[in-house]
Design an enzyme around this catalytic site. Sequence first.
Site, PDB file in Angstrom:
ATOM      1  N   GLY A 115       0.629  -1.399   0.133  1.00 52.48           N
ATOM      2  CA  GLY A 115       0.174  -0.277   0.224  1.00 52.48           C
ATOM      3  C   GLY A 115       0.924   0.947   0.035  1.00 52.48           C
ATOM      4  N   ASP A 140      -8.294  -0.490   0.656  1.00 54.81           N
ATOM      5  CA  ASP A 140      -9.331  -0.117   0.877  1.00 54.81           C
ATOM      6  C   ASP A 140      -9.503   1.062  -0.207  1.00 54.81           C
ATOM      7  OD1 ASP A 140      -9.089  -0.485   3.727  1.00 54.81           O
ATOM      8  OD2 ASP A 140      -6.934   1.192   3.317  1.00 54.81           O
ATOM      9  N   MET A 182     -14.274  -0.488   6.961  1.00 50.14           N
ATOM     10  CA  MET A 182     -12.397  -0.247   6.757  1.00 50.14           C
ATOM     11  C   MET A 182     -12.629   0.738   6.147  1.00 50.14           C
ATOM     12  SD  MET A 182     -10.372  -3.210   7.790  1.00 50.14           S
ATOM     13  CE  MET A 182     -10.099  -3.819   9.562  1.00 50.14           C
ATOM     14  N   ARG A 286     -10.819  -8.114   5.125  1.00 54.58           N
ATOM     15  CA  ARG A 286      -9.078  -8.716   4.950  1.00 54.58           C
ATOM     16  C   ARG A 286      -8.974  -9.724   4.377  1.00 54.58           C
ATOM     17  NH1 ARG A 286      -5.618  -5.338   7.525  1.00 54.58           N
ATOM     18  NH2 ARG A 286      -4.268  -6.364   8.235  1.00 54.58           N
TER      19      ARG A 286
HETATM   20  O1  F6P Z   1      -5.534  -0.407   4.954  1.00 51.33           O
HETATM   21  C1  F6P Z   1      -6.629  -1.394   4.994  1.00 51.33           C
HETATM   22  C2  F6P Z   1      -6.721  -1.217   6.621  1.00 51.33           C
HETATM   23  O2  F6P Z   1      -7.149  -2.722   6.610  1.00 51.33           O
HETATM   24  C3  F6P Z   1      -7.605  -0.673   7.060  1.00 51.33           C
HETATM   25  O3  F6P Z   1      -9.209  -0.489   6.138  1.00 51.33           O
HETATM   26  C4  F6P Z   1      -7.776  -0.523   8.701  1.00 51.33           C
HETATM   27  O4  F6P Z   1      -7.882   0.481   9.034  1.00 51.33           O
HETATM   28  C5  F6P Z   1      -6.095  -0.677   8.796  1.00 51.33           C
HETATM   29  O5  F6P Z   1      -5.729  -1.981   7.540  1.00 51.33           O
HETATM   30  C6  F6P Z   1      -5.975  -2.037  10.133  1.00 51.33           C
HETATM   31  O6  F6P Z   1      -4.692  -1.950  10.526  1.00 51.33           O
HETATM   32  P1  F6P Z   1      -4.405  -3.166  11.352  1.00 51.33           P
HETATM   33  O7  F6P Z   1      -4.615  -4.617   9.979  1.00 51.33           O
HETATM   34  O8  F6P Z   1      -2.858  -3.265  11.632  1.00 51.33           O
HETATM   35  O9  F6P Z   1      -5.244  -3.167  11.992  1.00 51.33           O
END
Ligand code: F6P
Length: 360
Positions: A115, A140, A182, A286
């Site tokens: 990203g 995202d 998210m 995710r």
């Molecule tokens: O950038 C992808 C993402 O899933 C965002 O949508 C979210 O805010 C963030 O990563 C969450 O990150 P982590 O997995 O570190 O909690």
Amino acid sequence: MKRIGILTGGGDAPGLNAVIRAAVKTAIYEYNSEVVGIRNGYDGFIEADGIVPLTIESVRGLLPRGGTILGAANRGNPYARKIIRDGKEVMIDVSDEIIKGIKRLEMDALLVLGGDGTLHIAHALYKKGAPIIGVPKTIDNDIGGTEFTFGFDTAVNTATEAIDKLHTTAEAHHRVMVLELMGRDAGFIALHAGVAGGADVILIPEIPFKFESILAQVRQRVQDGYLFSIIVVSEGAKPQGGEQVFSRGGDEIYVPRLGGIGHRVGEFIEKHGYESRVTVLGHLQRGGSPTPFDRWLATRFGAAAVRLAAEGKFDRMVALRAGKIVDILLEEVTAITKRVDVNDDAVLAARGMGVSFGDE
Ligand code: F6P
């Protein structure tokens, strides 16, 4: 091209394995090259057993698999690596180690799947001599220069399915269902899933909202005989004149973690007499198997990245524009802040159909 390396930086996204598979197959079949994987983002260059050979055998069966076989390290910044020295935590710059690692392994190219953070680092490493090629990844969809990133479609699918499920129970119980999704500072997931799932209110970071407007929409629906409402909230949405809501603060390593706006919205609605429930979909967005679109995009990105490597076109990222795979300078990518265009036809279409963005 003798040998190329692949790493997956930042958080995972469905389709990473499909990119790895496509890149490995293309490198071996088309270019007779060797491929090595770097484990856990850039960390693999520093840590023991961080480099693994990637063969046709190692990518067999990968196309439908979520996650990444190489592991992810979403805070693995070689310019700020946390170590313990004399009993204290200190930050050190290990970027030279990465450059040395690339040379030691005789890599002719390094494909970096990541990203915005990972691609920023990739561009900085290029300036130090690393033969970098970027592949845009994030659920995202907020990376500049490409219409879509892989992982986004899968996340939207998961979110839409969640809205569909909330719909049936909302209707049965005459409730307001709030779904927090998210997306960080970009509202693409909420907008796409909200439209696809027929949400009544869609709140995105790009359009600050008023609590009163959300309430007015819920009230209006009840007056019209619809005793339930679906409110989709992007985690980065904020009230007009207010701030985003975080569940955890940041430090030198971790960016602040968004989360909690869904509950604020739910509490407000309930306080005004409408029974509400809040669902935070979180990392379900995710996970899982990539959709056919994401597999298709990831495969094209992976193959195109290897072609770029063979041409020696470094410091570039593969991108999707008007249905075609193109390549653009990483510097251009990192200069763009991609957000939902508030005059986008999807926003206008939704507004025209009575969906509230909480701003009117
Ligand atoms: O950038 C992808 C993402 O899933 C965002 O949508 C979210 O805010 C963030 O990563 C969450 O990150 P982590 O997995 O570190 O909690």
